[in-house]
Enzyme design. Structure first.
Site, PDB file in Angstrom:
ATOM      1  N   TYR A 169       0.800  -1.229   0.000  1.00 52.09           N
ATOM      2  CA  TYR A 169       0.000   0.000   0.000  1.00 52.09           C
ATOM      3  C   TYR A 169       0.836   1.284   0.000  1.00 52.09           C
ATOM      4  O   TYR A 169       0.275   2.377  -0.064  1.00 52.09           O
ATOM      5  CB  TYR A 169      -0.938   0.001   1.219  1.00 52.09           C
ATOM      6  CG  TYR A 169      -1.923  -1.140   1.216  1.00 52.09           C
ATOM      7  CD1 TYR A 169      -2.917  -1.226   0.246  1.00 52.09           C
ATOM      8  CD2 TYR A 169      -1.846  -2.156   2.168  1.00 52.09           C
ATOM      9  CE1 TYR A 169      -3.819  -2.290   0.234  1.00 52.09           C
ATOM     10  CE2 TYR A 169      -2.742  -3.219   2.169  1.00 52.09           C
ATOM     11  CZ  TYR A 169      -3.724  -3.278   1.192  1.00 52.09           C
ATOM     12  OH  TYR A 169      -4.606  -4.329   1.177  1.00 52.09           O
ATOM     13  N   HIS A 173      -8.791   1.326  -5.934  1.00 53.81           N
ATOM     14  CA  HIS A 173      -8.029   0.454  -5.034  1.00 53.81           C
ATOM     15  C   HIS A 173      -6.560   0.814  -5.188  1.00 53.81           C
ATOM     16  O   HIS A 173      -6.065   0.946  -6.322  1.00 53.81           O
ATOM     17  CB  HIS A 173      -8.263  -1.028  -5.344  1.00 53.81           C
ATOM     18  CG  HIS A 173      -9.675  -1.442  -5.101  1.00 53.81           C
ATOM     19  ND1 HIS A 173     -10.147  -1.718  -3.832  1.00 53.81           N
ATOM     20  CD2 HIS A 173     -10.729  -1.567  -5.934  1.00 53.81           C
ATOM     21  CE1 HIS A 173     -11.430  -2.014  -3.909  1.00 53.81           C
ATOM     22  NE2 HIS A 173     -11.811  -1.931  -5.173  1.00 53.81           N
TER      23      HIS A 173
END
Ligand code: CA2
Length: 146
Positions: free
Chosen positions: A24, A99
């Site tokens: 991430y 996302h």
């Protein structure tokens, strides 16, 4: 009076930058909000930016945004929720699902099986936090075209 543009973030995204940086990245959600605010204020648009760990709250935030100029949503773990899908389907606002990771390239194949994408105009996945800015740019460029 509702804001023009809504950026909504689902469960655990408050932890962005604290865990799993290899997936991430290292930017925090505050960094994401700052970047989104810069883009919207340059365009003269009011931004509402939220993160919640509650599915019910996410549904309420979607409902509050339903007639706005646009929604950017990272539903995170709520991407597999029928009630969240139904809330998104009730929106007249254009929706871009974001996302941070590429959900089609993750070790867990089920991550790609999002329900919510069916209600979105489009999906950005795997471009890191830049996906939020790109999603906003799409909404700004397409204002009034729906
Ligand atoms: O890639 C994304 O943005 C995801 O929506 C993130 C969700 C995951 O369930 C989706 O499959 C893909 C997970 C959000 C959890 O947030 C964290 C952020 C940083 C570190 C750990 C968790």
């Amino acid at each position: 009076m509702t804001a023009d543009i809504h950026v909504l973030n689902g469960p655990n995204l408050n932890l962005l930058g604290e865990r799993e940086p290899e997936i991430y990245g290292t930017a925090t959600l505050a960094d994401v909000e700052r970047a989104c605010r810069e883009i919207c204020s340059a365009a003269g648009l009011e931004l509402s930016f939220h993160q919640t760990n509650s599915e019910a709250t996410l549904i309420e935030q979607i409902q509050a945004a339903r007639a706005s100029a646009g929604i950017v949503i990272n539903p995170a773990g709520c991407s597999y929720s029928v009630p969240v899908l139904d809330a998104l389907k009730a929106c007249s606002a254009p929706i871009v699902e974001v996302h941070i990771s590429n959900i089609h390239a993750r070790a867990e194949a089920w991550r790609a099986e999002t329900l919510t994408t069916a209600a979105a105009t489009g999906l950005i996945s795997g471009l890191g936090i830049r996906g939020y800015g790109l999603a906003l740019q799409f909404l700004l460029d397409n204002r009034g075209r729906q």
